[in-house]
Design an enzyme around this catalytic site. Structure first.
Site, PDB file in Angstrom:
ATOM      1  N   ARG A  57       0.827  -1.232  -0.026  1.00  9.50           N
ATOM      2  CA  ARG A  57       0.079  -0.024  -0.047  1.00  9.50           C
ATOM      3  C   ARG A  57       0.791   1.136  -0.053  1.00  9.50           C
ATOM      4  NH1 ARG A  57      -1.123   1.379   4.703  1.00  9.50           N
ATOM      5  NH2 ARG A  57      -2.312  -0.644   5.602  1.00  9.50           N
ATOM      6  N   TYR A 109     -17.737  17.457 -13.303  1.00 10.01           N
ATOM      7  CA  TYR A 109     -18.060  16.164 -13.378  1.00 10.01           C
ATOM      8  C   TYR A 109     -19.064  15.755 -12.398  1.00 10.01           C
ATOM      9  CZ  TYR A 109     -17.548  11.004 -13.206  1.00 10.01           C
ATOM     10  OH  TYR A 109     -17.583   9.652 -13.108  1.00 10.01           O
ATOM     11  N   ASP A 182      -8.734  19.750 -12.651  1.00  7.28           N
ATOM     12  CA  ASP A 182      -9.044  18.298 -13.427  1.00  7.28           C
ATOM     13  C   ASP A 182      -8.788  18.200 -14.801  1.00  7.28           C
ATOM     14  OD1 ASP A 182     -10.375  16.222 -14.424  1.00  7.28           O
ATOM     15  OD2 ASP A 182     -12.036  16.156 -12.948  1.00  7.28           O
ATOM     16  N   LYS A 207     -10.146   7.579 -18.311  1.00 11.35           N
ATOM     17  CA  LYS A 207     -10.581   7.957 -19.585  1.00 11.35           C
ATOM     18  C   LYS A 207      -9.235   8.144 -20.626  1.00 11.35           C
ATOM     19  CE  LYS A 207     -14.052   8.708 -17.110  1.00 11.35           C
ATOM     20  NZ  LYS A 207     -14.259   9.864 -16.375  1.00 11.35           N
TER      21      LYS A 207
HETATM   22  C1  LIG Z   1     -14.619  10.226 -15.066  1.00 13.95           C
HETATM   23  C2  LIG Z   1     -14.134  11.556 -14.505  1.00 13.95           C
HETATM   24  C3  LIG Z   1     -13.740  11.516 -13.164  1.00 13.95           C
HETATM   25  C4  LIG Z   1     -14.056  10.631 -12.158  1.00 13.95           C
HETATM   26  O1  LIG Z   1     -12.971   9.677 -12.444  1.00 13.95           O
HETATM   27  P1  LIG Z   1     -13.352   7.947 -12.166  1.00 13.95           P
HETATM   28  O2  LIG Z   1     -11.982   7.211 -12.528  1.00 13.95           O
HETATM   29  O3  LIG Z   1     -14.636   7.709 -12.820  1.00 13.95           O
HETATM   30  O4  LIG Z   1     -13.663   7.920 -10.414  1.00 13.95           O
HETATM   31  C5  LIG Z   1     -13.462  12.805 -12.757  1.00 13.95           C
HETATM   32  N1  LIG Z   1     -13.401  13.837 -13.611  1.00 13.95           N
HETATM   33  C6  LIG Z   1     -13.759  13.917 -15.180  1.00 13.95           C
HETATM   34  C7  LIG Z   1     -13.710  15.034 -15.570  1.00 13.95           C
HETATM   35  C8  LIG Z   1     -14.109  12.671 -15.140  1.00 13.95           C
HETATM   36  O5  LIG Z   1     -14.268  12.510 -16.790  1.00 13.95           O
END
Ligand SMILES: *Cc1c(COP(=O)(O)O)cnc(C)c1O
Length: 393
Positions: A57, A109, A182, A207
């Site tokens: 971890r 998001y 983000d 993504k």
């Molecule tokens: C999908 C997404 C998240 C969250 O990520 P996960 O891997 O699904 O927990 C956060 N911000 C954006 C812009 C996203 O597209």
């Protein structure tokens, strides 16, 4: 003209993605491909002494390799990975204390919105959501106890572009405020927020970064040692860590990130241009189009736009449903950033958890469709959209 006036791509991106942190000499076997180390514990030469790893971890060789590569791609010093994008967000919010305040972009998001409104608020950390394309509104949202600014740019699903430098300036004029960006929609190939003064770059690696729709993972990249150390502590203390196998997958996917993003960028702009001329289209929300409200800001801080964008058509819920269920190459599904093209209806899918009143204020209507343009042939995608419009209207 190839860049359409966007910021110039820094040289060396693909080389960093393929080699950073991945020197074969770091392994006893001199393996060229990063090994998947599954061991959860590591032998120590003497009590309380170790050779860099103790317990899975707190550190894992496969994970460390990925984290080093991620940091290099964003021009950061410290890279940290988490079990999901929201796991990264949860850990970042844990930098704050009870009574602190967050200012966030309004159309973030859906899961970020839900986490801040329904979980973080219960821990005594409140968030004010506002339109980050209006600097005055951001200034007005700031409070004495504001300790974090959460930027998502371009926003989701309305693709508003936020001026990172302008928001960083507000934070710096008020002292100790952590600015998070983000960067999931763009990846470091298309935007590097640390270059514009942000403190933390956050990713859902699920993504574009992984890009093959087969791993859930998140990351945070920072330059500041104090923040980096705190996050390393929290990563271990909170335990929201990814598996070595998944780290291997993402590390492998990064090797084609430059190629993939270049194709997403080109193909989505061609499709956005085609849609803009379509008689059933009211508006195309794509930062690469000169008609986009923040096109100038986009050109200043991005090297181009990715494959995700939205459009508004002239019909309602009925037409949206028919259109989406008529698609044959695009898959009707949530998520984005994979090699396969996806289409969805944010009002009832990804953003259904956003309160109805807020959805209405933002303009997330039943006529707003979001696309994630994948790596298929552009002509096939256009043909698919064309036949689906014919079936829907
Ligand atoms: C999908 C997404 C998240 C969250 O990520 P996960 O891997 O699904 O927990 C956060 N911000 C954006 C812009 C996203 O597209």
């Amino acid at each position: 003209m190839a860049d359409h006036g966007f910021l110039k791509q820094k040289p060396g991106f693909a080389t960093i993605a393929i080699h950073a942190g991945q020197e074969p000499e770091k392994w006893n076997s001199a393996a060229v491909v990063t090994p998947i180390v599954t061991s959860t514990t590591f032998k120590q030469p003497a009590p309380a002494e170790h050779t860099g790893f103790e317990y899975g971890r707190s550190g894992n060789p496969t994970r460390n390799t990925l984290e080093e590569c991620l940091a290099a791609l964003d021009g950061g010093k410290y890279g940290l990975t988490f079990a999901s994008g929201l796991g990264a967000t949860t850990t970042l919010v844990a930098l704050l204390n009870h009574g602190d305040h967050i200012v966030s972009s309004d159309d973030v998001y859906g899961g970020t919105n839900r986490l801040l409104r329904q979980v973080v608020s219960r821990l005594g950390i409140n968030t004010t959501f506002t339109d980050f394309t209006n600097i005055e509104k951001v200034k007005n949202a700031m409070q004495e106890n504001t300790k974090m600014i959460w930027i998502e740019t371009p926003t989701n699903p309305l693709l508003k572009v936020v001026d990172i430098e302008a928001i960083v300036k507000i934070a710096r004029s008020r002292g100790d405020i952590i600015v998070v960006v983000d960067n999931t929609f763009l990846t470091p190939y298309l935007q590097r927020p640390l270059d514009f003064g942000a403190d933390i770059v956050m990713y859902s690696l699920t993504k574009y970064m992984n890009g093959h729709s087969d791993v859930i993972m998140g990351a945070a990249i920072v330059n500041d040692k104090a923040i980096g150390d705190k996050l390393r502590f929290l990563q271990n203390a909170m335990g929201i860590v990814p598996s070595p196998m998944d780290c291997y997958f993402v590390n492998r996917s990064l090797k084609t990130l430059a190629l993939r993003m270049e194709h997403h960028k080109k193909s989505s702009l061609i499709i956005a241009n085609w849609l803009e001329k379509h008689p059933k289209i009211v508006e195309v929300l794509h930062p690469g189009l000169p008609t986009h409200a923040q096109h100038e800001i986009a050109k200043k801080q991005m090297t181009g736009h990715s494959g995700v964008f939205s459009f508004k058509h002239s019909g309602g819920l009925k037409e949206s449903r028919k259109f989406l269920s008529s698609l044959k190459v695009f898959t009707l599904a949530e998520s984005l950033g994979g090699y396969e093209s996806l289409a969805e209806l944010p009002s009832v899918m990804t953003h259904a958890s956003v309160p109805a009143l807020q959805r209405e204020e933002l303009g997330i209507t039943d006529s707003l469709v979001r696309l994630s343009v994948g790596l298929e042939d552009t002509e096939d995608l256009i043909e698919d959209l064309d036949q689906a419009f014919k079936a829907a209207f």
